[in-house]
Scaffold this motif. Structure first.
Motif, PDB file in Angstrom:
ATOM      1  N   ALA A 242       0.828  -1.209   0.000  1.00  0.00           N
ATOM      2  CA  ALA A 242       0.000   0.000   0.000  1.00  0.00           C
ATOM      3  C   ALA A 242       0.862   1.258   0.000  1.00  0.00           C
ATOM      4  CB  ALA A 242      -0.928  -0.004   1.211  1.00  0.00           C
ATOM      5  N   PHE A 243       1.954   1.246   0.781  1.00  0.00           N
ATOM      6  CA  PHE A 243       2.847   2.394   0.807  1.00  0.00           C
ATOM      7  C   PHE A 243       3.300   2.770  -0.594  1.00  0.00           C
ATOM      8  CE2 PHE A 243       4.793   2.165   5.350  1.00  0.00           C
ATOM      9  CZ  PHE A 243       3.569   2.565   5.860  1.00  0.00           C
TER      10      PHE A 243
ATOM     11  N   CYS B 113      10.775   9.165  -2.316  1.00  0.00           N
ATOM     12  CA  CYS B 113       9.651   9.971  -1.821  1.00  0.00           C
ATOM     13  C   CYS B 113       9.355   9.640  -0.357  1.00  0.00           C
ATOM     14  CB  CYS B 113       8.393   9.707  -2.658  1.00  0.00           C
ATOM     15  SG  CYS B 113       8.393  10.431  -4.289  1.00  0.00           S
ATOM     16  N   ILE B 114       9.279   8.335  -0.073  1.00  0.00           N
ATOM     17  CA  ILE B 114       8.962   7.902   1.289  1.00  0.00           C
ATOM     18  C   ILE B 114      10.103   8.262   2.235  1.00  0.00           C
ATOM     19  CG2 ILE B 114       8.320   5.945   2.751  1.00  0.00           C
ATOM     20  CD1 ILE B 114       7.192   4.581   0.265  1.00  0.00           C
ATOM     21  N   ASP B 115      11.341   8.150   1.759  1.00  0.00           N
ATOM     22  CA  ASP B 115      12.495   8.549   2.573  1.00  0.00           C
ATOM     23  C   ASP B 115      12.394  10.022   2.957  1.00  0.00           C
ATOM     24  OD1 ASP B 115      13.636   6.049   2.530  1.00  0.00           O
ATOM     25  OD2 ASP B 115      14.926   6.471   0.801  1.00  0.00           O
ATOM     26  N   THR B 116      11.981  10.845   2.012  1.00  0.00           N
ATOM     27  CA  THR B 116      11.854  12.291   2.265  1.00  0.00           C
ATOM     28  C   THR B 116      10.745  12.577   3.272  1.00  0.00           C
ATOM     29  OG1 THR B 116      12.613  12.784   0.007  1.00  0.00           O
ATOM     30  CG2 THR B 116      11.442  14.545   1.180  1.00  0.00           C
ATOM     31  N   ILE B 117       9.616  11.902   3.110  1.00  0.00           N
ATOM     32  CA  ILE B 117       8.495  12.078   4.039  1.00  0.00           C
ATOM     33  C   ILE B 117       8.861  11.537   5.417  1.00  0.00           C
ATOM     34  CG2 ILE B 117       6.096  11.429   4.541  1.00  0.00           C
ATOM     35  CD1 ILE B 117       5.743  11.130   1.459  1.00  0.00           C
ATOM     36  N   GLY B 118       9.536  10.387   5.417  1.00  0.00           N
ATOM     37  CA  GLY B 118       9.863   9.688   6.666  1.00  0.00           C
ATOM     38  C   GLY B 118       8.971   8.472   6.804  1.00  0.00           C
ATOM     39  N   TRP B 119       9.571   7.290   6.890  1.00  0.00           N
ATOM     40  CA  TRP B 119       8.782   6.052   6.922  1.00  0.00           C
ATOM     41  C   TRP B 119       7.854   6.009   8.129  1.00  0.00           C
ATOM     42  CZ3 TRP B 119       8.788   1.939   3.362  1.00  0.00           C
ATOM     43  CH2 TRP B 119       9.648   2.124   2.275  1.00  0.00           C
ATOM     44  N   ARG B 120       8.356   6.447   9.284  1.00  0.00           N
ATOM     45  CA  ARG B 120       7.515   6.426  10.489  1.00  0.00           C
ATOM     46  C   ARG B 120       6.357   7.398  10.359  1.00  0.00           C
ATOM     47  NH1 ARG B 120      10.496   7.199  16.145  1.00  0.00           N
ATOM     48  NH2 ARG B 120      11.474   5.275  15.335  1.00  0.00           N
ATOM     49  N   HIS B 121       6.662   8.587   9.856  1.00  0.00           N
ATOM     50  CA  HIS B 121       5.619   9.604   9.690  1.00  0.00           C
ATOM     51  C   HIS B 121       4.589   9.153   8.654  1.00  0.00           C
ATOM     52  CE1 HIS B 121       3.761  13.506   9.729  1.00  0.00           C
ATOM     53  NE2 HIS B 121       3.986  13.690   8.431  1.00  0.00           N
ATOM     54  N   TYR B 122       5.065   8.568   7.583  1.00  0.00           N
ATOM     55  CA  TYR B 122       4.170   8.064   6.538  1.00  0.00           C
ATOM     56  C   TYR B 122       3.294   6.939   7.081  1.00  0.00           C
ATOM     57  CZ  TYR B 122       2.740   6.248   1.942  1.00  0.00           C
ATOM     58  OH  TYR B 122       2.019   5.813   0.860  1.00  0.00           O
ATOM     59  N   THR B 123       3.883   6.056   7.893  1.00  0.00           N
ATOM     60  CA  THR B 123       3.116   4.967   8.503  1.00  0.00           C
ATOM     61  C   THR B 123       1.988   5.521   9.366  1.00  0.00           C
ATOM     62  OG1 THR B 123       5.076   3.550   8.569  1.00  0.00           O
ATOM     63  CG2 THR B 123       3.249   2.936  10.002  1.00  0.00           C
ATOM     64  N   ALA B 124       2.310   6.530  10.169  1.00  0.00           N
ATOM     65  CA  ALA B 124       1.300   7.138  11.041  1.00  0.00           C
ATOM     66  C   ALA B 124       0.185   7.775  10.222  1.00  0.00           C
ATOM     67  CB  ALA B 124       1.959   8.178  11.945  1.00  0.00           C
ATOM     68  N   ASP B 125       0.559   8.501   9.162  1.00  0.00           N
ATOM     69  CA  ASP B 125      -0.430   9.169   8.317  1.00  0.00           C
ATOM     70  C   ASP B 125      -1.350   8.155   7.629  1.00  0.00           C
ATOM     71  OD1 ASP B 125       0.036  11.763   8.861  1.00  0.00           O
ATOM     72  OD2 ASP B 125       0.937  12.299   6.944  1.00  0.00           O
ATOM     73  N   TYR B 126      -0.738   7.106   7.074  1.00  0.00           N
ATOM     74  CA  TYR B 126      -1.555   6.128   6.365  1.00  0.00           C
ATOM     75  C   TYR B 126      -2.446   5.355   7.330  1.00  0.00           C
ATOM     76  CZ  TYR B 126      -3.011   2.774   2.895  1.00  0.00           C
ATOM     77  OH  TYR B 126      -3.778   2.023   2.044  1.00  0.00           O
ATOM     78  N   THR B 127      -1.970   5.113   8.550  1.00  0.00           N
ATOM     79  CA  THR B 127      -2.784   4.442   9.563  1.00  0.00           C
ATOM     80  C   THR B 127      -4.007   5.288   9.901  1.00  0.00           C
ATOM     81  OG1 THR B 127      -0.837   3.355  10.505  1.00  0.00           O
ATOM     82  CG2 THR B 127      -2.796   3.463  11.891  1.00  0.00           C
ATOM     83  N   LYS B 128      -3.834   6.594   9.970  1.00  0.00           N
ATOM     84  CA  LYS B 128      -4.961   7.487  10.242  1.00  0.00           C
ATOM     85  C   LYS B 128      -6.001   7.425   9.123  1.00  0.00           C
ATOM     86  CE  LYS B 128      -2.177  10.708  12.968  1.00  0.00           C
ATOM     87  NZ  LYS B 128      -1.511  12.032  12.966  1.00  0.00           N
ATOM     88  N   ILE B 129      -5.513   7.308   7.886  1.00  0.00           N
ATOM     89  CA  ILE B 129      -6.442   7.169   6.751  1.00  0.00           C
ATOM     90  C   ILE B 129      -7.247   5.885   6.895  1.00  0.00           C
ATOM     91  CG2 ILE B 129      -6.610   6.827   4.250  1.00  0.00           C
ATOM     92  CD1 ILE B 129      -4.112   8.569   3.947  1.00  0.00           C
ATOM     93  N   MET B 130      -6.553   4.792   7.234  1.00  0.00           N
ATOM     94  CA  MET B 130      -7.216   3.497   7.381  1.00  0.00           C
ATOM     95  C   MET B 130      -8.228   3.522   8.530  1.00  0.00           C
ATOM     96  SD  MET B 130      -6.051   1.630   4.964  1.00  0.00           S
ATOM     97  CE  MET B 130      -6.723   0.052   5.474  1.00  0.00           C
TER      98      MET B 130
ATOM     99  N   GLN C 224       1.741  16.014  -0.985  1.00  0.00           N
ATOM    100  CA  GLN C 224       1.955  17.461  -0.871  1.00  0.00           C
ATOM    101  C   GLN C 224       3.059  17.745   0.150  1.00  0.00           C
ATOM    102  OE1 GLN C 224      -0.794  19.905   1.477  1.00  0.00           O
ATOM    103  NE2 GLN C 224      -1.172  21.124  -0.376  1.00  0.00           N
ATOM    104  N   GLU C 225       3.070  16.975   1.225  1.00  0.00           N
ATOM    105  CA  GLU C 225       4.109  17.131   2.247  1.00  0.00           C
ATOM    106  C   GLU C 225       5.483  16.789   1.667  1.00  0.00           C
ATOM    107  OE1 GLU C 225       4.907  15.550   6.810  1.00  0.00           O
ATOM    108  OE2 GLU C 225       2.928  15.356   5.874  1.00  0.00           O
ATOM    109  N   TYR C 226       5.525  15.735   0.845  1.00  0.00           N
ATOM    110  CA  TYR C 226       6.788  15.375   0.189  1.00  0.00           C
ATOM    111  C   TYR C 226       7.284  16.520  -0.694  1.00  0.00           C
ATOM    112  CZ  TYR C 226       9.395  13.816  -3.898  1.00  0.00           C
ATOM    113  OH  TYR C 226      10.301  13.740  -4.926  1.00  0.00           O
ATOM    114  N   LYS C 227       6.401  17.109  -1.472  1.00  0.00           N
ATOM    115  CA  LYS C 227       6.797  18.179  -2.381  1.00  0.00           C
ATOM    116  C   LYS C 227       7.265  19.409  -1.602  1.00  0.00           C
ATOM    117  CE  LYS C 227       5.124  18.722  -6.389  1.00  0.00           C
ATOM    118  NZ  LYS C 227       4.342  19.091  -7.584  1.00  0.00           N
TER     119      LYS C 227
END
Length: 261
Positions: free
Chosen positions: A158-159, A186-203, A247-250
Motif C-alpha cells: 500500500a505504501f 519519496c517515502i524517505d523524504t516524508i519519513g517512513w515512520r511519519h508516513y506509517t502514522a499518516d496512512y494508519t490514520k487514513i485506514m 503534498q508534504e513530500y513536495k
C-alpha cells in the motif's frame, strides 16, 4: 487524528454540492447496474457489467483528480473533466491492477503456508466481527503470526501503491509513477515512520466510516442514500489523504532545494 480527517473530507465534499451530487449519482448508478445485471440474462449481464466497469474506471480517474487538486491546495471537489478523468482512470486501473496482483500473490502464498484464508486489511477492518469469527477456531499463535505478517505485506504494498497513485496524479506518466527507486526516495523524504502514522490514520478513518455505513440502519430509500454518501466519503478520504501526504513530500523537497540554493 482520524476525526479531523473525517471533518476535513466532509467540508471538502460539501464545498462543491454539484460535484458531490454528480459523483453520488455515478456511484449509485454503479450499484444499480451491478445489482440489475446480477438478476438478468447473460446479454444484460454483459451490457450492465461493462457499463459499471467503465463508470468505475471513470470514478477512479476522478479520484486521481481529487488527489491532484489536493496536492495543489484545493479546498473543494474539483470540476469534472471528461478527458482528464478518462485518462487518469485507465492509468490508475492499470497501476492498481499491477499492485493488486503483487499483493494477491504474496497474501495467497502466506495463506497457503499458514493454512488460512487470504487476509485483506480494509475488509478485515470494516468487517471486524466476521474476521474474528473466521480466525477464532484456528491455532491462535499461527493466526497472530499470519495476521501480523499479512499486515506488514499489505502496508508495504500500500505504501508504494499510494505514492504511485499520487505521482500519477501529479505528473500523469504511468512509467514514472511505478519507478520503485523514485517512490522509495519519496517515502524517505516524508519519513517512513511519519508516513506509517499518516496512512494508519487514513485506514482508521475509513474503518470509522465503514462502521457507520453498516451500523446505522434507516428506512428503505434513506438507508440507501446514507450508504451512498458514506461510500463517497470513504472514496474521497483515501484520495485526499494520499494527496496530502504527497503534498508534504513536495514541500519538503522544495525546502531542501531552497536550502541548497
Amino acid at each position: 487524528m482520524p476525526l479531523k480527517r473525517l471533518k476535513y473530507t466532509v467540508d471538502y465534499c460539501r464545498a462543491n454540492p454539484i460535484g458531490f451530487l454528480i459523483i453520488l449519482i455515478l456511484i449509485g448508478s454503479i450499484n444499480f447496474m451491478n445489482s440489475y445485471a446480477y438478476s438478468h440474462t447473460i446479454k444484460y449481464k454483459l451490457i450492465f457489467y461493462t457499463l459499471a466497469f467503465l463508470t468505475t474506471i471513470f470514478i477512479y480517474g476522478y479520484g486521481l483528480a481529487i488527489t491532484k487538486d489536493t496536492i495543489r491546495n484545493g479546498e473543494k471537489l474539483p470540476i469534472i473533466k471528461l478527458k482528464q478523468c478518462t485518462i487518469f482512470g485507465i492509468k490508475s486501473y492499470i497501476l492498481i491492477t499491477i499492485y493488486t496482483l503483487i499483493e494477491g500473490f504474496l497474501l495467497y502464498d502466506l495463506s497457503t503456508r499458514f493454512y488460512l484464508p487470504e487476509f485483506h486489511l480494509k475488509f478485515a477492518l470494516s468487517h471486524l466481527i466476521e474476521t474474528l469469527e473466521l480466525y477464532y477456531w484456528h491455532n491462535p499463535i499461527s493466526t497472530i503470526e499470519f495476521i501480523v505478517v499479512s499486515i506488514m505485506v499489505t502496508y508495504i504494498v500500500a505504501f508504494f501503491m499510494e505514492i504511485s497513485l499520487a505521482r500519477l496524479a501529479d505528473g500523469g506518466r504511468l512509467l514514472g509513477a511505478i519507478n520503485i527507486l523514485s517512490i522509495k526516495r519519496c517515502i524517505d523524504t516524508i519519513g517512513w515512520r511519519h508516513y506509517t502514522a499518516d496512512y494508519t490514520k487514513i485506514m482508521l478513518s475509513i474503518a470509522i466510516l465503514a462502521y457507520l455505513q453498516y451500523g446505522i440502519d434507516m428506512v428503505g430509500f434513506f438507508n440507501e442514500i446514507l450508504d451512498l454518501i458514506i461510500g463517497l466519503l470513504i472514496f474521497a478520504i483515501e484520495f485526499i489523504g494520499i494527496g496530502k501526504i504527497y503534498q508534504e513530500y513536495k514541500n519538503k523537497k522544495d525546502k531542501k532545494f531552497i536550502e541548497i540554493d
